[in-house]
Design a protein around this motif. Sequence first.
Motif, PDB file in Angstrom:
ATOM      1  N   TYR A   1       0.838  -1.180   0.000  1.00  0.00           N
ATOM      2  CA  TYR A   1       0.000   0.000   0.000  1.00  0.00           C
ATOM      3  C   TYR A   1       0.881   1.240   0.000  1.00  0.00           C
ATOM      4  O   TYR A   1       2.113   1.142  -0.021  1.00  0.00           O
ATOM      5  CB  TYR A   1      -0.920  -0.004   1.236  1.00  0.00           C
ATOM      6  N   LYS A   2       0.252   2.397   0.038  1.00  0.00           N
ATOM      7  CA  LYS A   2       1.008   3.645   0.061  1.00  0.00           C
ATOM      8  C   LYS A   2       1.777   3.751   1.377  1.00  0.00           C
ATOM      9  O   LYS A   2       1.188   3.765   2.453  1.00  0.00           O
ATOM     10  CB  LYS A   2       0.052   4.826  -0.097  1.00  0.00           C
TER      11      LYS A   2
ATOM     12  N   PRO B   1       7.576  -0.664   6.638  1.00  0.00           N
ATOM     13  CA  PRO B   1       7.657   0.591   5.878  1.00  0.00           C
ATOM     14  C   PRO B   1       8.155   0.329   4.463  1.00  0.00           C
ATOM     15  O   PRO B   1       8.937  -0.614   4.234  1.00  0.00           O
ATOM     16  CB  PRO B   1       8.679   1.407   6.678  1.00  0.00           C
ATOM     17  N   ILE B   2       7.722   1.101   3.527  1.00  0.00           N
ATOM     18  CA  ILE B   2       8.274   1.051   2.170  1.00  0.00           C
ATOM     19  C   ILE B   2       8.594   2.483   1.738  1.00  0.00           C
ATOM     20  O   ILE B   2       8.093   3.449   2.306  1.00  0.00           O
ATOM     21  CB  ILE B   2       7.302   0.390   1.158  1.00  0.00           C
TER      22      ILE B   2
ATOM     23  N   LYS C   1      18.050   1.354   6.461  1.00  0.00           N
ATOM     24  CA  LYS C   1      18.211  -0.098   6.438  1.00  0.00           C
ATOM     25  C   LYS C   1      17.773  -0.759   7.741  1.00  0.00           C
ATOM     26  O   LYS C   1      17.390  -1.931   7.748  1.00  0.00           O
ATOM     27  CB  LYS C   1      19.661  -0.457   6.132  1.00  0.00           C
ATOM     28  N   ASN C   2      17.873  -0.037   8.840  1.00  0.00           N
ATOM     29  CA  ASN C   2      17.477  -0.587  10.136  1.00  0.00           C
ATOM     30  C   ASN C   2      16.194   0.076  10.621  1.00  0.00           C
ATOM     31  O   ASN C   2      16.049   1.301  10.530  1.00  0.00           O
ATOM     32  CB  ASN C   2      18.588  -0.362  11.163  1.00  0.00           C
ATOM     33  N   HIS C   3      15.295  -0.729  11.132  1.00  0.00           N
ATOM     34  CA  HIS C   3      13.991  -0.213  11.555  1.00  0.00           C
ATOM     35  C   HIS C   3      13.658  -0.670  12.970  1.00  0.00           C
ATOM     36  O   HIS C   3      13.971  -1.806  13.356  1.00  0.00           O
ATOM     37  CB  HIS C   3      12.903  -0.697  10.603  1.00  0.00           C
TER      38      HIS C   3
ATOM     39  N   MET D   1       5.760   5.328   9.366  1.00  0.00           N
ATOM     40  CA  MET D   1       6.717   6.224  10.008  1.00  0.00           C
ATOM     41  C   MET D   1       8.105   5.596  10.128  1.00  0.00           C
ATOM     42  O   MET D   1       9.055   6.243  10.550  1.00  0.00           O
ATOM     43  CB  MET D   1       6.200   6.616  11.400  1.00  0.00           C
ATOM     44  N   GLY D   2       8.194   4.283   9.789  1.00  0.00           N
ATOM     45  CA  GLY D   2       9.511   3.661   9.736  1.00  0.00           C
ATOM     46  C   GLY D   2       9.717   2.436  10.588  1.00  0.00           C
ATOM     47  O   GLY D   2      10.846   1.922  10.671  1.00  0.00           O
TER      48      GLY D   2
END
Length: 465
Positions: A161-162, A186-187, A192-194, A223-224
């Motif tokens: 999704y968005k 997240p996209i 690289k790290n979340h 938001m990540g």
Amino acid sequence: MKRILVAVILLISIHKMSRAQTADDAYKIPLVNVLGQIETLFSVSITFKPELVSGIIVPYGEWKIDPTNLEYSLIHILAPFDLTFHQIDLRKYEVRKYEYARNSIYYGKNQLNRLSSAYQNQSDWEERKALLKACFLETLGFPQILHNPILSVFKSDFRKYKRYSVENVALEIFPGVYTTGSIYRPIGTKKKNHPAILSPNGHFANGRYGNDQQIRNAMLASMGAIVVSYDLFAWGESLLQFHEDDHRTSTAAKMQLIHGVKWLDYLLNLPEADSERVAVTGGSGGGSQTLMLTAIDDRIKVSAPVVMVSSHFSGGCPCESGLPYHLCGQRTNNAEVSAMAAPKPQLIVSDGKDWTRTVPNLEFPFIQRIYGFYDADSLAVNAHFENEGHDYGVSKRGAVYTFMAEFLELDQKKHLQGNGSFDESFITIEEEDKMKVFGVEGEKLPKHAIHGLDALVEILMEYSK
């Protein structure tokens, strides 16, 4: 002559007993009348269901009223009949059947005062905290279970999704025993790290399929963060293996925390997950899990229990309070469990229309005092919504977004509107069937999956040896 004397003495004794009995009878008053006298004396209103007090006679009813202490009087009068009371507002009380998990605000105040006197500094508190944690783990039967590996992972239906994606995932945590959930990622980000966030749902409508639950998870992912939302035990897809009645058991209390620990194991094994930025947030029954998971799992660095922190209520479902961990350390409560997060950042969300209405003036000062032992007062935050009720609605979500953004280094800028609120309009609300890991009718559930609470209890006993 002796016989006459004995007879006279006997008559006098009977007369005295009769008079004493008459006096006793005069002091026996219907409970309804005693409550009416208390109402008049203290200028309060006391409500009750007629069938709850009908026919109850209170010996020495008037004598049991302490004109200086309303709460003491109610306890003294109601307790012998397995009744208790709850304060509805400043001048209104309600008589209820005794509930082990629900007490009066008066009780909560007294318990917090007792607990506060037990520790005066960080060293005292650390000793208390260690005692509670060890007792929690023993009560839950966790020392062995915590180290068991995830046996298999089942994935289905990746959706994009968005700003975020969703994937259905199930973990086999014991042979033939699954926990099912949705993982939000997240996209469109270069990082690289979340951070990893556990998002246990409470007893709100539709569980992890509910709109508020989906919105919260999608927003935090956009938001990540990597967020996992998973079913309560014997709710959602868990009903493929267990009956809905199994949810209201002590086994459910154990299994839901096992689910949380195992989902955290899974998330932190993902190469993109940052083990130093780990959080948990849930509301109501999910808030109970948030408190306990933070208390027993040191990997959690940030927490946000929503509409659950209380000194006088520990969860009305056996899936929250069915195991006696609140009896640990000669009795604890959810305010003290909340304080076990110190000095890690914690947002306590409360409202004015449920058991958390006392948080700003009762529980939060108690918790903040313990944070003060670490000079970390500012890391305990209370977001109180006086005119709201028991939910994880838009304003409560906004408070959590802001808090998580600060302490997990999430990007909130693109979601903020001019008035400071968050724009959630881009989020897609999915149909329940789309979120099911094992198919609409459970047709993908592995054949070796167990069924029934008895089979599960046997497995738990084996793994706890």
